[in-house]
Design an enzyme around this catalytic site. Sequence first.
Site, PDB file in Angstrom:
ATOM      1  N   ALA A  67     -41.759  38.404  -9.718  1.00 28.82           N
ATOM      2  CA  ALA A  67     -42.308  38.527 -10.489  1.00 28.82           C
ATOM      3  C   ALA A  67     -42.229  40.186 -11.667  1.00 28.82           C
ATOM      4  O   ALA A  67     -41.894  41.070 -10.841  1.00 28.82           O
ATOM      5  CB  ALA A  67     -44.658  38.306 -10.126  1.00 28.82           C
ATOM      6  N   GLY A 110     -40.904  36.671  -6.271  1.00 23.94           N
ATOM      7  CA  GLY A 110     -41.074  35.576  -6.684  1.00 23.94           C
ATOM      8  C   GLY A 110     -40.118  34.681  -7.108  1.00 23.94           C
ATOM      9  O   GLY A 110     -40.070  33.740  -7.118  1.00 23.94           O
ATOM     10  N   GLU A 113     -39.800  32.525  -4.171  1.00 21.40           N
ATOM     11  CA  GLU A 113     -40.695  31.371  -3.564  1.00 21.40           C
ATOM     12  C   GLU A 113     -41.120  31.117  -4.985  1.00 21.40           C
ATOM     13  O   GLU A 113     -40.960  29.566  -4.186  1.00 21.40           O
ATOM     14  CB  GLU A 113     -42.141  32.167  -3.873  1.00 21.40           C
ATOM     15  CG  GLU A 113     -42.956  33.612  -2.807  1.00 21.40           C
ATOM     16  CD  GLU A 113     -43.223  34.404  -3.732  1.00 21.40           C
ATOM     17  OE1 GLU A 113     -43.297  35.442  -4.870  1.00 21.40           O
ATOM     18  OE2 GLU A 113     -44.358  33.888  -3.066  1.00 21.40           O
ATOM     19  N   GLU A 133     -41.925  42.037  -1.501  1.00 22.47           N
ATOM     20  CA  GLU A 133     -43.194  42.728  -1.920  1.00 22.47           C
ATOM     21  C   GLU A 133     -43.344  43.854  -1.002  1.00 22.47           C
ATOM     22  O   GLU A 133     -44.906  45.227  -1.432  1.00 22.47           O
ATOM     23  CB  GLU A 133     -44.518  41.191  -1.925  1.00 22.47           C
ATOM     24  CG  GLU A 133     -44.118  40.912  -3.083  1.00 22.47           C
ATOM     25  CD  GLU A 133     -42.915  39.260  -2.540  1.00 22.47           C
ATOM     26  OE1 GLU A 133     -41.822  39.677  -1.642  1.00 22.47           O
ATOM     27  OE2 GLU A 133     -42.748  38.812  -2.896  1.00 22.47           O
TER      28      GLU A 133
HETATM   29  N1  CAA Z   1     -40.400  43.415 -12.343  1.00 24.26           N
HETATM   30  C1  CAA Z   1     -39.770  44.077 -13.280  1.00 24.26           C
HETATM   31  N2  CAA Z   1     -38.836  44.554 -13.753  1.00 24.26           N
HETATM   32  C2  CAA Z   1     -37.622  44.447 -13.032  1.00 24.26           C
HETATM   33  C3  CAA Z   1     -37.782  43.897 -11.896  1.00 24.26           C
HETATM   34  C4  CAA Z   1     -39.116  43.407 -11.322  1.00 24.26           C
HETATM   35  N3  CAA Z   1     -39.367  42.421 -10.552  1.00 24.26           N
HETATM   36  N4  CAA Z   1     -36.643  44.059 -10.714  1.00 24.26           N
HETATM   37  C5  CAA Z   1     -35.347  44.824 -12.101  1.00 24.26           C
HETATM   38  N5  CAA Z   1     -36.433  44.624 -13.035  1.00 24.26           N
HETATM   39  C6  CAA Z   1     -35.658  45.774 -14.541  1.00 24.26           C
HETATM   40  C7  CAA Z   1     -35.761  47.397 -14.041  1.00 24.26           C
HETATM   41  O1  CAA Z   1     -36.770  47.451 -13.419  1.00 24.26           O
HETATM   42  C8  CAA Z   1     -34.626  47.676 -14.999  1.00 24.26           C
HETATM   43  O2  CAA Z   1     -34.977  47.919 -16.277  1.00 24.26           O
HETATM   44  P1  CAA Z   1     -34.581  49.405 -16.805  1.00 24.26           P
HETATM   45  O3  CAA Z   1     -33.065  49.039 -17.626  1.00 24.26           O
HETATM   46  O4  CAA Z   1     -35.571  48.916 -18.087  1.00 24.26           O
HETATM   47  O5  CAA Z   1     -34.908  50.221 -15.941  1.00 24.26           O
HETATM   48  C9  CAA Z   1     -33.694  46.513 -14.833  1.00 24.26           C
HETATM   49  O6  CAA Z   1     -34.836  45.222 -13.936  1.00 24.26           O
HETATM   50  C10 CAA Z   1     -32.520  46.535 -14.356  1.00 24.26           C
HETATM   51  O7  CAA Z   1     -32.688  47.087 -12.745  1.00 24.26           O
HETATM   52  P2  CAA Z   1     -32.266  48.460 -11.716  1.00 24.26           P
HETATM   53  O8  CAA Z   1     -31.985  48.943 -12.446  1.00 24.26           O
HETATM   54  O9  CAA Z   1     -33.083  48.412 -10.874  1.00 24.26           O
HETATM   55  O10 CAA Z   1     -31.270  46.952 -11.177  1.00 24.26           O
HETATM   56  P3  CAA Z   1     -30.647  47.458  -9.808  1.00 24.26           P
HETATM   57  O11 CAA Z   1     -29.369  46.775  -9.391  1.00 24.26           O
HETATM   58  O12 CAA Z   1     -30.549  48.784  -9.778  1.00 24.26           O
HETATM   59  O13 CAA Z   1     -31.086  46.868  -8.312  1.00 24.26           O
HETATM   60  C11 CAA Z   1     -33.319  45.232  -7.577  1.00 24.26           C
HETATM   61  C12 CAA Z   1     -31.778  45.449  -8.443  1.00 24.26           C
HETATM   62  C13 CAA Z   1     -32.721  45.515  -6.306  1.00 24.26           C
HETATM   63  C14 CAA Z   1     -32.910  43.687  -7.726  1.00 24.26           C
HETATM   64  C15 CAA Z   1     -34.165  46.231  -8.064  1.00 24.26           C
HETATM   65  O14 CAA Z   1     -34.183  46.049  -9.512  1.00 24.26           O
HETATM   66  C16 CAA Z   1     -35.406  45.939  -7.551  1.00 24.26           C
HETATM   67  O15 CAA Z   1     -35.705  46.208  -6.302  1.00 24.26           O
HETATM   68  N6  CAA Z   1     -36.180  44.550  -8.253  1.00 24.26           N
HETATM   69  C17 CAA Z   1     -37.407  44.543  -7.713  1.00 24.26           C
HETATM   70  C18 CAA Z   1     -37.823  43.787  -6.326  1.00 24.26           C
HETATM   71  C19 CAA Z   1     -38.894  43.539  -6.419  1.00 24.26           C
HETATM   72  O16 CAA Z   1     -39.188  44.453  -5.402  1.00 24.26           O
HETATM   73  N7  CAA Z   1     -39.389  41.673  -7.076  1.00 24.26           N
HETATM   74  C20 CAA Z   1     -40.998  41.365  -5.968  1.00 24.26           C
HETATM   75  C21 CAA Z   1     -41.824  41.472  -7.371  1.00 24.26           C
HETATM   76  S1  CAA Z   1     -43.487  41.486  -6.515  1.00 24.26           S
HETATM   77  C22 CAA Z   1     -43.795  39.760  -6.218  1.00 24.26           C
HETATM   78  O17 CAA Z   1     -42.836  38.856  -7.202  1.00 24.26           O
HETATM   79  C23 CAA Z   1     -44.733  39.503  -5.753  1.00 24.26           C
HETATM   80  C24 CAA Z   1     -45.038  37.775  -6.280  1.00 24.26           C
HETATM   81  O18 CAA Z   1     -44.562  36.936  -4.689  1.00 24.26           O
HETATM   82  C25 CAA Z   1     -44.988  36.835  -7.065  1.00 24.26           C
END
Ligand code: CAA
Length: 259
Positions: A67, A110, A113, A133
């Site tokens: 998400a 998400g 999911e 998460e």
């Molecule tokens: N939401 C918003 N933006 C996201 C995102 C997310 N879930 N995942 C990645 N992005 C964005 C980053 O902020 C980045 O944007 P900017 O270039 O503007 O900074 C862009 O995508 C590229 O990401 P990274 O630079 O972080 O890429 P990376 O290769 O270094 O890392 C990653 C990849 C490990 C997947 C890392 O992006 C990450 O940890 N993302 C978040 C994953 C996460 O925590 N997901 C759970 C979300 S909560 C949820 O899903 C709740 C639910 O149950 C519905």
Amino acid sequence: MQPQYIIVHQQVAPYVAHIQLNRPSELNALNLQLMGELRDALKLLDSDDQVRAIVISGNDKAFAAGADIKQMAEKSAIDMLNIDQFSTWDTIKKTKKPIIAATSGFVLGGGCELAMLCDMIVASETTRFGQPEIKLGIMPGAGGTQRLTRAVGKALAMEMVLTGRMITATEALHAGLINKIVPVELYLQEAIKLASEVADMSPVAVKLAKEAVLKAFDSSLEEGLHFERKNFYLLFASQDQQEGMKAFTEKRKPVFKGK
Ligand code: CAA
């Protein structure tokens, strides 16, 4: 209006449609607009006679990284309650036609999911599945604690949900989360091939069979067996059942019409 964050490809194979999540700069983070577009597209495809199976993919780097954290970061509990983002997911869950997730790269939060809400998963060898998460101080909210546990069992689900550890495609295959692993150049092609195989079957039988398999997740065995039997008997009212059995005796390929 054209969707902004998804691309819908009709007829990538006979009776198969493909929805591509298309927000690559954010690793296909599932913001509210993307999920709304996905819901609307699935609703249309579900009622289109020319579609019998649907493939959802992202890109090689990410199916979806969860998400949209930036969209949620400042929200209060009451904002979340009022936005009720998961009602969109409830509608997606009602899709009657089979959906196959074609995954590669990150399948997180998400994203994981969403893949689990699909009926089958074809993964590239670079796919990583995770429910990270907990690292954000929250927990899965779109079915992760329930669908993951049912798919992989308590031990691995607890580990993934409580530590946020990502698992490889190989681990996911062994745990029963996915159907197959293929080289990264082939995952979409393989998912479309699997969708085509399903699309060759009677759409009525596929619909009732999908419904019956899903029933196993929220009913007792007795209730599920009863449900299965009703759907089984109901199929004997279809022309496709007559065609399927006639074709068998005539030693030819059946032509199913979905009637
Ligand atoms: N939401 C918003 N933006 C996201 C995102 C997310 N879930 N995942 C990645 N992005 C964005 C980053 O902020 C980045 O944007 P900017 O270039 O503007 O900074 C862009 O995508 C590229 O990401 P990274 O630079 O972080 O890429 P990376 O290769 O270094 O890392 C990653 C990849 C490990 C997947 C890392 O992006 C990450 O940890 N993302 C978040 C994953 C996460 O925590 N997901 C759970 C979300 S909560 C949820 O899903 C709740 C639910 O149950 C519905």
